[in-house]
Design a protein around this motif. Structure first.
Motif, PDB file in Angstrom:
ATOM      1  N   THR A 178       0.837  -1.192   0.000  1.00  0.00           N
ATOM      2  CA  THR A 178       0.000   0.000   0.000  1.00  0.00           C
ATOM      3  C   THR A 178       0.874   1.245   0.000  1.00  0.00           C
ATOM      4  N   GLY A 180      -0.987   3.363   3.692  1.00  0.00           N
ATOM      5  CA  GLY A 180      -2.063   2.839   4.511  1.00  0.00           C
ATOM      6  C   GLY A 180      -2.332   3.780   5.667  1.00  0.00           C
ATOM      7  N   SER A 239      -5.710   3.783   1.326  1.00  0.00           N
ATOM      8  CA  SER A 239      -4.429   4.100   0.720  1.00  0.00           C
ATOM      9  C   SER A 239      -4.585   5.513   0.175  1.00  0.00           C
ATOM     10  N   ASN A 257      -3.268   6.614  -3.395  1.00  0.00           N
ATOM     11  CA  ASN A 257      -3.910   5.845  -4.471  1.00  0.00           C
ATOM     12  C   ASN A 257      -5.404   6.103  -4.580  1.00  0.00           C
ATOM     13  N   GLU A 299      -7.893   5.097  -2.553  1.00  0.00           N
ATOM     14  CA  GLU A 299      -8.546   3.798  -2.398  1.00  0.00           C
ATOM     15  C   GLU A 299      -9.036   3.604  -0.958  1.00  0.00           C
ATOM     16  N   HIS A 348      -9.964   0.318   1.402  1.00  0.00           N
ATOM     17  CA  HIS A 348      -9.796  -1.131   1.451  1.00  0.00           C
ATOM     18  C   HIS A 348     -10.698  -1.728   2.531  1.00  0.00           C
ATOM     19  N   LYS A 372     -11.315  -3.817  -2.733  1.00  0.00           N
ATOM     20  CA  LYS A 372     -10.734  -2.485  -2.893  1.00  0.00           C
ATOM     21  C   LYS A 372     -11.747  -1.592  -3.597  1.00  0.00           C
ATOM     22  N   THR A 390      -1.616  -0.360  10.270  1.00  0.00           N
ATOM     23  CA  THR A 390      -1.338  -0.046   8.873  1.00  0.00           C
ATOM     24  C   THR A 390       0.088   0.479   8.736  1.00  0.00           C
ATOM     25  N   GLY A 427       3.973  -1.046   3.472  1.00  0.00           N
ATOM     26  CA  GLY A 427       2.570  -0.931   3.082  1.00  0.00           C
ATOM     27  C   GLY A 427       1.706  -2.109   3.456  1.00  0.00           C
TER      28      GLY A 427
END
Length: 298
Positions: free
Chosen positions: A17, A20, A36, A39, A41, A43, A54, A261, A279
């Motif tokens: 990641t 995170g 993340s 990114n 994202e 999760h 995701k 994380t 990550g």
């Protein structure tokens, strides 16, 4: 400082990641959530089945809290969004620093009153980051800036009785505590030093407060998890495989396990050879006495 103990836990998610952050847990569905940030994202990991999902986001985000069984609140670079769990639909309900392109959200957590504390910071580093962010208090859509001139907001958590809040500017590395109104989560006193980490290796990052009022904290740059006593002493230190530990969360039906994380942010291919699990998401592997995060009051 107390002796550093080797990592006793296990990997929960073996993905590099980028950053995170913001882990939380829903005991009703036995599901852990985290972001993340870079990114864009979200999760989702069901702990019972190991099923991982995701969710792509249209913005950088870093904090999630439950509203009810059907909805969540997400803190992002634009403010607070309501997310519908079943569909992933997003609605911006409380704009905060919306349109300020160089800023994003970072650490945050819900107080027992239902108020959300979260901080903002610049997307890029350098001298422009210093003092650019703010820690906000948001309750039922009312936004109150409470701590301005924060460079890297982190360590936000609350005592189980709701009477004390903790936060840190990781750039300064001095962990603070402040009395708050248990009914509203608003500060009722002046901040004072909880733990001064200046001169120590690594930055104080995300935290959670246990049922006994002690604090579990991730230490960025050294890959450690620290356990603080109520009077601000480090009583336990555990090593994680990656260097960039970011934030813990209590997981399991009894909140007796700790998820952590980590991040692979800004690591080159050569860096990843030396830090191959950067990550990854971990379970620390030591028994804890946690409490579940409070729901956001909308």
């Amino acid at each position: 400082m107390v002796d550093l103990k080797p990592f006793p836990g296990r990997v929960l998610d073996a993905l590099n990641t980028y950053h995170g952050e913001g882990p939380t847990y829903d005991p009703v569905t036995d599901t852990a959530w985290w972001f993340s940030i870079g990114n864009r994202e979200l999760h989702e990991l069901n702990l019972a089945t190991g099923r991982k999902t995701k969710h792509d986001l249209p913005f950088m985000a870093s904090v999630l809290a439950k509203i009810d069984e059907d909805r969540q609140i997400i803190a992002s670079e634009h403010g607070l969004h309501v997310r519908t769990v079943a569909t992933g639909a997003l609605e911006l309900v409380t704009p905060i620093e919306n349109g300020i392109e160089h800023m994003r959200s970072n650490d945050g957590r819900c107080h027992t009153s239902g108020a959300l504390w979260f901080g903002t910071m610049t997307k890029s580093g350098g001298e422009g980051r210093k003092g650019a962010g703010t820690i906000y208090h948001v309750l039922q859509g009312k936004v109150t800036p409470i701590f301005p001139e924060i460079s890297i907001p982190n360590g936000i958590c609350f005592s189980p009785d709701g009477a004390t809040a903790y936060y840190v500017d990781t750039m300064e590395n001095v962990y603070m505590k402040v009395a708050v109104d248990p009914a509203t989560g608003l500060p009722s006193g002046k901040p004072e030093v909880f733990y001064d980490a200046r001169g120590e290796e690594g930055g104080i990052d995300g935290s959670v407060c246990a049922a006994d009022g002690t604090i579990w904290n991730a230490r960025w740059g050294v890959g450690e998890v620290h356990h603080y006593s109520i009077d601000g002493r480090i009583t336990e230190r555990y090593k994680l495989p990656p260097k960039q530990a970011t934030c813990p969360a209590f997981i399991g039906n009894n909140a007796d396990r700790l998820l952590v994380t980590t991040a692979g942010e800004d690591l080159t291919a050569e860096d990843l050879k030396a830090d191959p699990e950067a990550g990854y998401i971990y379970e620390l592997g030591v028994p804890v006495q946690g409490v579940f995060d409070a729901a956001y009051k909308i």
